[in-house]
Design a protein around this motif. Sequence first.
Motif, short mmCIF file in Angstrom:
data_model
loop_
_atom_site.label_atom_id
_atom_site.label_comp_id
_atom_site.label_asym_id
_atom_site.label_seq_id
_atom_site.Cartn_x
_atom_site.Cartn_y
_atom_site.Cartn_z
N THR A 91 -17.64 -3.42 -9.43
CA THR A 91 -17.29 -4.71 -10.05
C THR A 91 -15.79 -4.95 -9.96
N TRP A 92 -15.38 -6.19 -10.20
CA TRP A 92 -13.96 -6.49 -10.12
C TRP A 92 -13.65 -7.73 -10.95
N TYR A 93 -12.39 -7.90 -11.26
CA TYR A 93 -11.92 -9.10 -11.94
C TYR A 93 -11.45 -10.10 -10.90
N THR A 94 -11.79 -11.38 -11.08
CA THR A 94 -11.36 -12.40 -10.13
C THR A 94 -10.06 -13.03 -10.60
N PRO A 95 -8.96 -12.70 -9.95
CA PRO A 95 -7.66 -13.21 -10.42
C PRO A 95 -7.41 -14.63 -9.93
N GLU A 96 -6.53 -15.33 -10.62
CA GLU A 96 -6.17 -16.70 -10.19
C GLU A 96 -4.78 -16.74 -9.58
N GLY A 97 -4.21 -15.57 -9.34
CA GLY A 97 -2.88 -15.51 -8.73
C GLY A 97 -2.51 -14.07 -8.44
N GLY A 98 -1.33 -13.87 -7.90
CA GLY A 98 -0.87 -12.50 -7.61
C GLY A 98 -1.37 -11.98 -6.29
N LEU A 99 -1.32 -10.69 -6.12
CA LEU A 99 -1.62 -10.08 -4.82
C LEU A 99 -2.70 -9.01 -4.91
N ASN A 100 -3.26 -8.78 -6.10
CA ASN A 100 -4.08 -7.59 -6.29
C ASN A 100 -5.49 -7.87 -6.77
N LEU A 101 -6.41 -6.99 -6.38
CA LEU A 101 -7.76 -6.94 -6.94
C LEU A 101 -7.93 -5.61 -7.63
N TRP A 102 -8.40 -5.67 -8.87
CA TRP A 102 -8.60 -4.45 -9.66
C TRP A 102 -10.10 -4.19 -9.68
N ILE A 103 -10.48 -3.12 -9.04
CA ILE A 103 -11.89 -2.88 -8.74
C ILE A 103 -12.39 -1.68 -9.52
N LYS A 104 -13.48 -1.88 -10.22
CA LYS A 104 -14.04 -0.77 -11.00
C LYS A 104 -15.17 -0.10 -10.22
N LEU A 105 -15.08 1.20 -10.09
CA LEU A 105 -16.10 1.94 -9.36
C LEU A 105 -16.98 2.69 -10.36
N PRO A 106 -18.21 2.95 -9.98
CA PRO A 106 -19.06 3.75 -10.88
C PRO A 106 -18.43 5.12 -11.09
N TYR A 152 -1.14 -7.87 2.32
CA TYR A 152 -0.28 -7.24 3.32
C TYR A 152 -0.91 -7.26 4.72
N ALA A 153 -2.25 -7.05 4.78
CA ALA A 153 -2.93 -7.07 6.08
C ALA A 153 -3.26 -8.52 6.45
N ASP A 154 -3.39 -8.81 7.73
CA ASP A 154 -3.81 -10.17 8.08
C ASP A 154 -5.29 -10.33 7.73
N LYS A 155 -5.77 -11.58 7.81
CA LYS A 155 -7.08 -11.89 7.25
C LYS A 155 -8.21 -11.10 7.91
N GLU A 156 -8.19 -11.01 9.22
CA GLU A 156 -9.27 -10.30 9.90
C GLU A 156 -9.23 -8.81 9.57
N VAL A 179 -0.77 2.76 8.00
CA VAL A 179 -2.21 2.81 8.30
C VAL A 179 -2.66 1.40 8.69
N PRO A 180 -3.73 1.29 9.48
CA PRO A 180 -4.17 -0.04 9.93
C PRO A 180 -4.60 -0.94 8.77
N TYR A 181 -5.27 -0.35 7.77
CA TYR A 181 -5.77 -1.15 6.66
C TYR A 181 -4.98 -0.79 5.42
N SER A 182 -3.80 -1.39 5.31
CA SER A 182 -2.83 -0.98 4.30
C SER A 182 -3.03 -1.83 3.05
N PHE A 183 -3.82 -1.30 2.11
CA PHE A 183 -4.15 -2.07 0.91
C PHE A 183 -3.46 -1.51 -0.33
N HIS A 184 -2.61 -0.49 -0.16
CA HIS A 184 -2.06 0.14 -1.37
C HIS A 184 -0.77 -0.51 -1.84
N ILE A 185 -0.13 -1.27 -0.97
CA ILE A 185 1.18 -1.81 -1.37
C ILE A 185 1.09 -3.30 -1.64
N ALA A 186 1.54 -3.71 -2.84
CA ALA A 186 1.45 -5.11 -3.25
C ALA A 186 2.62 -5.89 -2.66
N ALA A 187 2.59 -6.04 -1.34
CA ALA A 187 3.63 -6.80 -0.66
C ALA A 187 2.95 -7.82 0.24
#
Lengths: 491, 491
Positions: A402-417, A458-462, A116-124
């Motif tokens: 809301t989300w936790y701001t990590p200081e390393g790694g590849l992931n953002l853990w986002i809490k939804l209502p 995994y996706a480029d910045k833009e 998929v164009p916006y591939s956010f599921h894989i921590a690579a």
Amino acid sequence: MHIDLSRNSSVKLYLQIAKTLADRIQSGLLPQGTKLPSVRHLSSLLAVSPVTVSKAYAELESNHLVTCTQGKGCYVAEPSVSVPREGALDLSWQMSLVDYLPRAQLWRNFNHSRQVPYSFHIAAIQPELLPTREIIADTRRLSSENPDAMAVYGTFEGDLALREVFAAHMNERGIRTVAEQLLVTSGAQQGIDLVARTFVGAGDVVYMEAPTYTGAIDVFTSRGAKVMMIPMDEQGMRIDILTRLCDTHPPKLIYTIPTFHNPTGVTLTTVRRTQLLDLAQSYHCLIVEDDPFSELFYKAKPPLSIKAHDQSGHVVYIKSFSKIVAPGCRIACVAATGSVLDRLVAAKSTADLGSPLLTQKALLPFISHRLDQHLVWLRDQMRDRLTSALHTLQRYAPPEVTWYTPEGGLNLWIKLPSVIDIPELGRLADREGISFLPGAVCYAGGMDSNHIRISFSYADKETLKTGLRKLCRLLGEQLDHSVIVERKPIL
Amino acid sequence: MHIDLSRNSSVKLYLQIAKTLADRIQSGLLPQGTKLPSVRHLSSLLAVSPVTVSKAYAELESNHLVTCTQGKGCYVAEPSVSVPREGALDLSWQMSLVDYLPRAQLWRNFNHSRQVPYSFHIAAIQPELLPTREIIADTRRLSSENPDAMAVYGTFEGDLALREVFAAHMNERGIRTVAEQLLVTSGAQQGIDLVARTFVGAGDVVYMEAPTYTGAIDVFTSRGAKVMMIPMDEQGMRIDILTRLCDTHPPKLIYTIPTFHNPTGVTLTTVRRTQLLDLAQSYHCLIVEDDPFSELFYKAKPPLSIKAHDQSGHVVYIKSFSKIVAPGCRIACVAATGSVLDRLVAAKSTADLGSPLLTQKALLPFISHRLDQHLVWLRDQMRDRLTSALHTLQRYAPPEVTWYTPEGGLNLWIKLPSVIDIPELGRLADREGISFLPGAVCYAGGMDSNHIRISFSYADKETLKTGLRKLCRLLGEQLDHSVIVERKPIL
């Protein structure tokens, strides 16, 4: 299928049955449209009363996982049109073949051959940021140097030269080890699996963080372990809760990702690291320290690994090199001591006779000479992505998110209502070409979760920014904007 | 350690305990000098009477596996001087850590980092005869073509292009399959292991040939299977005996190496292949057809694989490509159908997330274009080695020594007179730089065997002849030449 029932557990039998079936349905191991065994058949198979099985099926039906019809039985929900996959072959006998795979969420959630164009599921990491060209070029030299070395089986432990480099890498990070105490594995996943197949059996208690890495849950569940999940706060796993639970449920093994934890990004404090080690020593149990991310720090260096404090061989330390260098090589390294190491090597021989020599030799020059430099550069790149992702969320995410701001790694853990229906959000996102990991797969037993995991690497910045904006818009559309919640990091 | 006891088995409990301990001692999982648990401790752990444990220990002592002293307890025999391996670390707690590895003969017998001049124990092809240089050169092109493909995780099933080539290879040999029905594994060993972890659990009945491949016994034993071994004659596995046993012990799985069987070299006839398939169909069980050698025929082509006759998805066919092309790549292919395949792929995801892409891409050009030509040449080379080995044995072996003459594969299965002490022969041979595989490791449960396996493929021809002459001389020295036995092939 095989269902392990524990008759002296505090969890009721019908819930144990429902939980196992739910895990298998959510994994896709019981595909949509599959007919479940009749109540009578399953109750005699498991030696439980028909009422117990009926209650289990009712539980599954109330969770929309199966559809039951009087006289016709129960089917896994949302049957697609039934098309036999194999043409003329009659494979119906296969459905009655008992297996021992209670859960396989990795298989379900990560085997996307479709990009998929916006591939956010894989921590690579984005492929363009990895030194693949160099690594393939390095293999060229192999053909002039000693090609015949490639035509033999390697040792079960792995290439000695590579293990020496790994030992040096670990010693620089405070872990006192030598090549002889290391085992090369085909990725960290195999490292976790080897520990589980060697030391975890039916009913053994395995503690993990809640949430944790999906693939590790699959492994321990497949061994029939009693998986117990420990809540986290911003200092990592709640050792106080763990300690209390150990009183009544002594641990066989504690699995942890202490540094830039997957999926939350939280780092376990040094105080808690030593507490965890003390606990393992007093219970004579193993700690599996999974460390995919410690090199990917974007502020201060993270604390020393738990293994660096280990004086008594309680910690099995698993270091992935696939992620940060070459996923196509599937190389990780396990550090252990004494008979624990011996038994892991024996298990490795049974599993696959040892990892391929080609991938080990291919990585050797890069890891020996250029890894540190690569990491400096990679950290800059990843820090930049993280900053972009956080800015985009701050600007476009609905205030209830809301989300936790990590200081390393590849992931953002986002809490939804909680009003957000995450499976539905997944379908809508998929239409826009966006993938994310639903938080529920990071818990054992199909627990509900209001979280999603977004990997920003995994996706480029833009693409990252555009995709996140689109996702935020989707979230906005799903939400009732009348409720304003203060934004703060929540695990 | 974990000991599975079956209380309604015909095998007495003390023998079950002795057998498990013997397996672990012979594997080296319980190293020499290890103190066994006290009779009282083990009997309470296993909930059996102290008399049962005492009888188990006596059985082990009569087999010279342990030494027991009144008041001091039982120790694994021939203790070396006790030197703690890890310097100052106290790892004594580790000995009480329960594990689930009942046996690991592969680890014990094949992990020789030390090379001997006359290496006859490993069924591999001489490195100089393999196209390693070409394969490494092929990887060069990867860097110009599409390097980024290497920086991502592959799919769990394996590279599609490689699976297409494997499918073509199999179709040429009568197996109707397509790429989508194949799974790439890290060697045949992992293929066997994936089938076992998916479909075999404690107490499930697994049939194998007697003798069979050591690594497969390790795998099924580690799953807690009830392994039952079926005698062979010169037409392969005795299907008549198997059929009778299935009546009382219905099979979950039948593991077979039908073509140039390891270690005997015997090929299962076509009639028996179809009988075996009928049996699997009537019991709704799986056949695992392990096929490392069918391309290595030195007379006529062998019969079609069992998989080629399979209309109903009962056969899981495992084809190693490591052995004949590149052991350093660890690539094999599993052919299966329907939900059996799906579940194997799910198990692969749990085991290691998929095999490395680098090794798969590295093998692709050679297997696509040059494999058939390589095989023609390799068969000539191997036929020549086999002829030399047979001539040498005919000329120098004492008349009491017999063997089966295989028409393919890499092994000679040699029967020694029962007066020969095979462990002692192993020590003497080792002094002369000769290694062989003791037949006992090819049986489950530490059965005695008068056989040894000699692989004629790893040493060059002159070394093969010299080594075999030396081995024959050793045998002659060990034998009483007064007894003359007619020389005939005996399994």
